[in-house]
Design an enzyme around this catalytic site. Structure first.
Site, PDB file in Angstrom:
ATOM      1  N   TYR A 143       6.621   2.767   2.035  1.00  0.00           N
ATOM      2  CA  TYR A 143       7.025   3.959   1.286  1.00  0.00           C
ATOM      3  C   TYR A 143       6.043   4.155   0.142  1.00  0.00           C
ATOM      4  O   TYR A 143       5.787   3.213  -0.631  1.00  0.00           O
ATOM      5  CB  TYR A 143       8.448   3.767   0.741  1.00  0.00           C
ATOM      6  CG  TYR A 143       8.974   4.937  -0.041  1.00  0.00           C
ATOM      7  CD1 TYR A 143       9.359   6.109   0.589  1.00  0.00           C
ATOM      8  CD2 TYR A 143       9.075   4.865  -1.432  1.00  0.00           C
ATOM      9  CE1 TYR A 143       9.842   7.189  -0.135  1.00  0.00           C
ATOM     10  CE2 TYR A 143       9.561   5.944  -2.170  1.00  0.00           C
ATOM     11  CZ  TYR A 143       9.941   7.098  -1.513  1.00  0.00           C
ATOM     12  OH  TYR A 143      10.416   8.163  -2.232  1.00  0.00           O
ATOM     13  N   ASP A 238      -1.044   0.231  -2.412  1.00  0.00           N
ATOM     14  CA  ASP A 238       0.076   0.730  -3.201  1.00  0.00           C
ATOM     15  C   ASP A 238       0.745  -0.475  -3.853  1.00  0.00           C
ATOM     16  O   ASP A 238       1.493  -1.210  -3.220  1.00  0.00           O
ATOM     17  CB  ASP A 238       1.026   1.480  -2.262  1.00  0.00           C
ATOM     18  CG  ASP A 238       2.293   1.962  -2.970  1.00  0.00           C
ATOM     19  OD1 ASP A 238       2.605   1.457  -4.058  1.00  0.00           O
ATOM     20  OD2 ASP A 238       2.980   2.830  -2.412  1.00  0.00           O
ATOM     21  N   LYS A 266       6.477   1.640 -11.742  1.00  0.00           N
ATOM     22  CA  LYS A 266       7.460   0.602 -12.079  1.00  0.00           C
ATOM     23  C   LYS A 266       7.043  -0.271 -13.283  1.00  0.00           C
ATOM     24  O   LYS A 266       7.116   0.202 -14.409  1.00  0.00           O
ATOM     25  CB  LYS A 266       7.779  -0.224 -10.839  1.00  0.00           C
ATOM     26  CG  LYS A 266       8.291   0.706  -9.699  1.00  0.00           C
ATOM     27  CD  LYS A 266       9.000  -0.018  -8.621  1.00  0.00           C
ATOM     28  CE  LYS A 266       9.313   0.845  -7.422  1.00  0.00           C
ATOM     29  NZ  LYS A 266      10.491   1.661  -7.507  1.00  0.00           N
TER      30      LYS A 266
HETATM   31  N1  HOZ Z   1      12.385   4.368  -4.192  1.00  0.00           N
HETATM   32  C1  HOZ Z   1      13.195   3.392  -4.823  1.00  0.00           C
HETATM   33  C2  HOZ Z   1      13.373   2.184  -4.017  1.00  0.00           C
HETATM   34  N2  HOZ Z   1      12.333   1.779  -3.188  1.00  0.00           N
HETATM   35  C3  HOZ Z   1      14.544   3.908  -5.181  1.00  0.00           C
HETATM   36  C4  HOZ Z   1      14.500   4.578  -6.470  1.00  0.00           C
HETATM   37  C5  HOZ Z   1      15.858   4.880  -7.092  1.00  0.00           C
HETATM   38  O1  HOZ Z   1      16.792   5.238  -6.401  1.00  0.00           O
HETATM   39  O2  HOZ Z   1      15.938   4.758  -8.273  1.00  0.00           O
END
Ligand code: HOZ
Length: 430
Positions: A143, A238, A266
């Site tokens: 992702y 990534d 993050k």
């Molecule tokens: N894309 C995030 C986990 N891989 C989730 C982000 C969220 O819901 O805060």
């Protein structure tokens, strides 16, 4: 008791699609009501009903030092008094860039953005602008945020909600996205051969964290690096999840592989909305205003976001022992879970690297999306709720990694292992 959360979820659904601002949070695959959080400190979340949870999400990675980490809170308070945004450059942005360059040797230049999505989207545009080629190879279950090019066979929320095709993405965009299985170098070679001279970039999570935690097999990343060198393809790593989490220099440092471009999110923002992309000067100098590959943002380099990120990264750089402590804690949890799972007697797989870990109820190794998806995820969903009931907050999906923060104590880990033992018995044999 989660009465207030239930009320809030009812209310939220009237004004917010699905009641949440990011899909996985809705608990749709695990079922039940999402917990509405009121505050957090260290390793603990407190919900709207006053319940306390030991947190294994850490805001999906950023809170590596724990929630409301005092120096970060103080720095934000100090800088907020100077104004929350200028839309003009600051010395703090240079300090942030210099700090990142000092931690990641193959990053010569870095551009700050506001999310991991923006970072990956911009890195791909840059790779295309630099090479003059259009196609990108990504991996199933990886992702890279929600830009159109990446929402093909993606992990995280798309895997959780089993969304196969995303309406709104044109065929023109998806035709340029080629997909291979993670850890299958032959598939990547074949795609490159079938699209000779057309592939601008290969993008991957060096350690996959959006289909559980899945490690690269020996030689896989090295093979990709070699292929990119041979074919003039830009390798984008990534590191939104792994950057500054697995080591000061991220997965690249830990695994000894260097990307041409790297993306962050993050941890780099210390809990504020921050992303970044950086890499070789030769490529980065094509970004506007140096070059013509356009990318911009009103809140890019925002002072509050920068000071939160800077304080977090500086703490990590100055205290590298944190990485050892985190790894020891995660290994302790891994061993404890191993013991209770073995005693329970049903098949399982735990994957771990540093402070990232995941549990799949599977009788085969979990090495790619196919093996992650064929695990018993209904069992995970039941286990999730049994743990939640005991005050352990895991990601509400088997397709997400768990993230440890350094505020976790060994007593917290013991409490988690004990809760797992009871929860497994309650999970039963579904
Ligand atoms: N894309 C995030 C986990 N891989 C989730 C982000 C969220 O819901 O805060």
């Amino acid at each position: 008791m989660i009465n207030k959360s239930k009320e809030l979820f009812e209310r939220a659904q009237q004004s917010i699609p699905g009641g949440v601002n990011s899909p996985v949070r809705a608990f749709k695959s695990v079922g039940g009501t999402p917990i509405f959080i009121k505050k957090a400190k260290g390793a603990y979340l407190y919900d709207a009903d006053g319940n306390r949870y030991i947190d294994y999400i850490a805001s999906w990675g950023p809170m590596i030092l724990g929630h409301a980490y005092e120096p970060v809170v103080k720095a934000i308070q100090e800088y907020a008094a100077y104004s929350t945004s200028y839309g003009a450059p600051t010395e703090l942005e240079i300090e942030m860039a210099e700090l990142i360059l000092s931690m990641v040797p193959n990053v010569d230049m870095i551009r700050m953005v506001s999310s991991g999505t923006e970072a990956c989207m911009s890195a791909l545009r840059l790779a295309r602008g630099y090479t003059g080629k259009n196609k990108v190879i990504k991996f199933e279950g990886h992702y890279h945020g929600h830009a159109d090019s990446f929402l093909v066979k993606a992990g995280s929320g798309l895997a959780t909600l089993n969304i196969q095709t995303v309406p709104g993405i044109t065929a023109g965009v998806s035709v340029d996205t080629l997909v291979a299985s993670y850890n299958k170098l032959d598939e990547v070679r074949q795609l490159v051969n079938e699209n000779k001279g057309e592939v601008a970039a290969i993008i991957l999570e060096p350690v996959a964290g959006n289909m559980g935690c899945i490690l690269p097999e020996a030689g896989f990343l090295e093979g990709i690096r070699q292929l990119c060198d041979e074919e003039g393809i830009v390798l984008i790593m990534d590191e939104v999840m792994t950057g500054f989490r697995l080591a000061p220099g991220g997965a690249q440092e830990l695994l000894g592989i260097r990307a041409d471009l790297v993306t962050y999110g993050k941890v780099i923002g210390g809990g504020m909305p921050v992303g970044a992309f950086g890499g070789k000067k030769e490529i980065m100098q094509h970004i506007a205003p140096l070059g013509n590959v356009y990318q911009a943002g009103t809140l890019s380099g925002n002072p509050i976001a920068m000071i939160a990120g800077y304080t977090t990264l500086k703490t990590l750089k100055d205290n590298p022992a944190i990485y050892k402590e985190l790894e020891e804690k995660c290994t302790y949890l891994h061993k404890g879970l191993d013991e209770v799972l073995k005693a329970w007697g049903q098949p399982y797989v735990i994957n771990q690297l540093g402070s990232m870990i995941s549990l799949h109820f599977s009788d085969h190794a979990v090495t790619d999306f196919t093996s992650a998806a064929s695990a018993n995820n209904a069992r995970f969903n039941k286990f999730f709720h049994a743990m939640l009931k005991r005050g352990i907050y895991l990601p509400p999906s088997a397709f997400e990694a768990w993230f440890l923060c350094n505020a976790l104590t060994y007593a917290d880990l013991d409490e988690t292992i004990k809760a797992a033992k009871v929860s497994l018995n309650e999970t039963g044999n579904i």
